[in-house]
Design a protein around this motif. Structure first.
Motif, PDB file in Angstrom:
ATOM      1  N   GLN A   1      30.877  13.153  80.669  1.00 26.10           N
ATOM      2  CA  GLN A   1      31.991  12.565  79.917  1.00 26.10           C
ATOM      3  C   GLN A   1      33.275  13.355  80.146  1.00 26.10           C
ATOM      4  N   ALA A   2      33.158  14.675  80.207  1.00 24.60           N
ATOM      5  CA  ALA A   2      34.344  15.498  80.438  1.00 24.60           C
ATOM      6  C   ALA A   2      34.896  15.269  81.844  1.00 24.60           C
ATOM      7  N   ILE A   3      34.014  15.170  82.838  1.00 21.22           N
ATOM      8  CA  ILE A   3      34.455  14.896  84.206  1.00 21.22           C
ATOM      9  C   ILE A   3      35.108  13.521  84.281  1.00 21.22           C
ATOM     10  N   ALA A   4      34.539  12.564  83.559  1.00 22.54           N
ATOM     11  CA  ALA A   4      35.071  11.198  83.573  1.00 22.54           C
ATOM     12  C   ALA A   4      36.494  11.147  83.045  1.00 22.54           C
ATOM     13  N   ARG A   5      36.850  12.075  82.167  1.00 23.07           N
ATOM     14  CA  ARG A   5      38.194  12.068  81.581  1.00 23.07           C
ATOM     15  C   ARG A   5      39.234  12.730  82.478  1.00 23.07           C
ATOM     16  N   LEU A   6      38.795  13.344  83.565  1.00 24.61           N
ATOM     17  CA  LEU A   6      39.750  13.942  84.499  1.00 24.61           C
ATOM     18  C   LEU A   6      40.541  12.847  85.213  1.00 24.61           C
ATOM     19  N   PRO A   7      41.787  13.124  85.596  1.00 28.33           N
ATOM     20  CA  PRO A   7      42.519  12.173  86.439  1.00 28.33           C
ATOM     21  C   PRO A   7      41.752  11.939  87.739  1.00 28.33           C
ATOM     22  N   GLU A   8      41.874  10.744  88.302  1.00 30.54           N
ATOM     23  CA  GLU A   8      41.081  10.379  89.474  1.00 30.54           C
ATOM     24  C   GLU A   8      41.195  11.392  90.612  1.00 30.54           C
TER      25      GLU A   8
ATOM     26  N   MET B   1      27.462  15.423  78.051  1.00 33.08           N
ATOM     27  CA  MET B   1      28.742  16.024  77.681  1.00 33.08           C
ATOM     28  C   MET B   1      29.575  16.334  78.921  1.00 33.08           C
ATOM     29  N   LEU B   2      28.912  16.871  79.932  1.00 29.06           N
ATOM     30  CA  LEU B   2      29.619  17.260  81.144  1.00 29.06           C
ATOM     31  C   LEU B   2      30.134  16.035  81.888  1.00 29.06           C
TER      32      LEU B   2
ATOM     33  N   PRO C   1       9.609  18.382  75.925  1.00 26.45           N
ATOM     34  CA  PRO C   1      10.555  17.356  75.449  1.00 26.45           C
ATOM     35  C   PRO C   1      11.850  17.914  74.896  1.00 26.45           C
ATOM     36  N   ASP C   2      11.791  18.992  74.137  1.00 17.85           N
ATOM     37  CA  ASP C   2      13.009  19.557  73.556  1.00 17.85           C
ATOM     38  C   ASP C   2      13.963  20.065  74.638  1.00 17.85           C
ATOM     39  N   ALA C   3      13.395  20.729  75.654  1.00 20.35           N
ATOM     40  CA  ALA C   3      14.230  21.256  76.734  1.00 20.35           C
ATOM     41  C   ALA C   3      14.845  20.118  77.534  1.00 20.35           C
ATOM     42  N   ALA C   4      14.056  19.073  77.817  1.00 17.99           N
ATOM     43  CA  ALA C   4      14.578  17.928  78.566  1.00 17.99           C
ATOM     44  C   ALA C   4      15.688  17.247  77.788  1.00 17.99           C
ATOM     45  N   LEU C   5      15.510  17.123  76.473  1.00 17.22           N
ATOM     46  CA  LEU C   5      16.528  16.484  75.641  1.00 17.22           C
ATOM     47  C   LEU C   5      17.814  17.301  75.642  1.00 17.22           C
ATOM     48  N   ALA C   6      17.661  18.613  75.532  1.00 17.94           N
ATOM     49  CA  ALA C   6      18.841  19.480  75.519  1.00 17.94           C
ATOM     50  C   ALA C   6      19.608  19.372  76.829  1.00 17.94           C
ATOM     51  N   ARG C   7      18.880  19.371  77.954  1.00 15.68           N
ATOM     52  CA  ARG C   7      19.546  19.258  79.247  1.00 15.68           C
ATOM     53  C   ARG C   7      20.239  17.911  79.392  1.00 15.68           C
ATOM     54  N   ALA C   8      19.575  16.857  78.914  1.00 13.60           N
ATOM     55  CA  ALA C   8      20.182  15.524  78.998  1.00 13.60           C
ATOM     56  C   ALA C   8      21.469  15.455  78.184  1.00 13.60           C
ATOM     57  N   GLN C   9      21.460  16.086  77.012  1.00 13.99           N
ATOM     58  CA  GLN C   9      22.670  16.098  76.178  1.00 13.99           C
ATOM     59  C   GLN C   9      23.793  16.879  76.835  1.00 13.99           C
ATOM     60  N   ILE C  10      23.447  18.006  77.458  1.00 16.30           N
ATOM     61  CA  ILE C  10      24.454  18.806  78.155  1.00 16.30           C
ATOM     62  C   ILE C  10      25.038  18.013  79.321  1.00 16.30           C
TER      63      ILE C  10
ATOM     64  N   GLU D   1      38.695  23.745  78.944  1.00 19.96           N
ATOM     65  CA  GLU D   1      39.242  23.525  77.610  1.00 19.96           C
ATOM     66  C   GLU D   1      38.267  22.763  76.722  1.00 19.96           C
ATOM     67  N   ALA D   2      37.379  21.993  77.336  1.00 21.63           N
ATOM     68  CA  ALA D   2      36.463  21.150  76.574  1.00 21.63           C
ATOM     69  C   ALA D   2      35.025  21.665  76.575  1.00 21.63           C
ATOM     70  N   LEU D   3      34.679  22.481  77.546  1.00 21.79           N
ATOM     71  CA  LEU D   3      33.275  22.881  77.711  1.00 21.79           C
ATOM     72  C   LEU D   3      33.138  24.397  77.810  1.00 21.79           C
ATOM     73  N   ALA D   4      32.037  24.882  77.340  1.00 23.31           N
ATOM     74  CA  ALA D   4      31.750  26.316  77.469  1.00 23.31           C
ATOM     75  C   ALA D   4      31.380  26.618  78.919  1.00 23.31           C
ATOM     76  N   PRO D   5      31.708  27.823  79.404  1.00 22.71           N
ATOM     77  CA  PRO D   5      31.444  28.160  80.810  1.00 22.71           C
ATOM     78  C   PRO D   5      29.983  27.995  81.223  1.00 22.71           C
ATOM     79  N   GLU D   6      29.031  28.238  80.311  1.00 22.14           N
ATOM     80  CA  GLU D   6      27.633  28.164  80.709  1.00 22.14           C
ATOM     81  C   GLU D   6      27.179  26.758  81.066  1.00 22.14           C
TER      82      GLU D   6
END
Length: 235
Positions: free
Chosen positions: A144-151, A141-142, A129-138, A194-199
């Motif tokens: 949301q960052a993609i969504a903020r890119l220009p179309e 985040m990703l 469960p902890d690993a699944a939750l962490a992946r879901a959160q990542i 600028e918003a996300l770590a490379p990993e």
């Protein structure tokens, strides 16, 4: 009547598969839709930013494509041909939606960010469960960052990084020069860095899923619309 395709059959080339679809072979329709649903949904979503609108766009694009598939000559891959049709359908819907918004009184309408919808309910594979939750959160985040890119950047980024298309394939699918693909891809990556770590790039393979029941439902709707009646599940 020609025997339908089976899961254990050798792969059929694009032109032969298109010819079967043109003849109304329900099994061929299923093969094409199941093979391309994920990419086409992600493409439509990258433009429209709304899951329901993206599904509608993909279904409409399939129906338009399959009605004209008898003219498919294999000059580009079937995947590229279908992607281009979905891009055109989605851009047309986006333009129509923009015109509708412009006719509305902006003081009385709240424009919501459709990307707030959470597409991931959890991991696609069994995990603690902890690993699944962490992946879901990542993934959240990703996304949301993609969504903020220009179309324009977002579409190229999704096709290159999420779908893994080559520069040449993206250029053919979107209808822009290869140099423009490279430029938009580079700028999209810089903005994300600028918003996300490379990993976090390793989480891309699980973003914007269109698998399982959603994929099967799309396949059944398109097959029924083209071939008529209920289509039995593939064994």
């Amino acid at each position: 009547m020609e025997a339908g395709l089976r899961r254990d059959e050798a792969p059929v080339d694009d032109v032969a598969l298109a010819a079967r679809v043109a003849r109304g072979d329900a099994a061929a329709v299923r093969v094409v839709t199941q093979r391309h649903n994920q990419r086409l949904f992600r493409t439509a979503f990258a433009i429209l930013g709304n899951r329901s609108e993206a599904e509608d766009a993909v279904q409409s694009a399939y129906l338009s494509a399959f009605r004209a598939i008898g003219r498919f000559e294999g000059r580009a891959s079937l995947a590229t041909w279908l992607t281009r049709i979905v891009v055109n359908e989605s851009l047309g819907r986006a333009r129509a939606a923009k015109r509708r918004r412009e006719r509305l009184d902006p003081r009385s309408v709240v424009v919501l960010d459709d990307y707030r919808e959470r597409l991931m309910a959890g991991s696609t594979s069994a995990a603690p469960p902890d690993a699944a939750l962490a992946r879901a959160q990542i993934r959240q985040m990703l996304e949301q960052a993609i969504a903020r890119l220009p179309e324009a950047f977002r579409l190229v980024f999704v096709l290159r990084e999420v779908e893994g298309l080559s520069i040449e394939e993206v250029a053919a699918a979107v209808g822009i020069p290869e140099g423009t693909v490279k430029t938009r891809h580079l700028r999209a990556k810089r903005r994300l860095q600028e918003a996300l770590a490379p990993e976090l790039k390793t989480a891309l393979s699980g973003t914007f899923p269109f698998l399982g029941p959603s994929c099967e439902a799309m396949t059944r709707r398109v097959t029924a619309a083209l071939c008529g009646g209920e289509v039995p599940e593939t064994r």
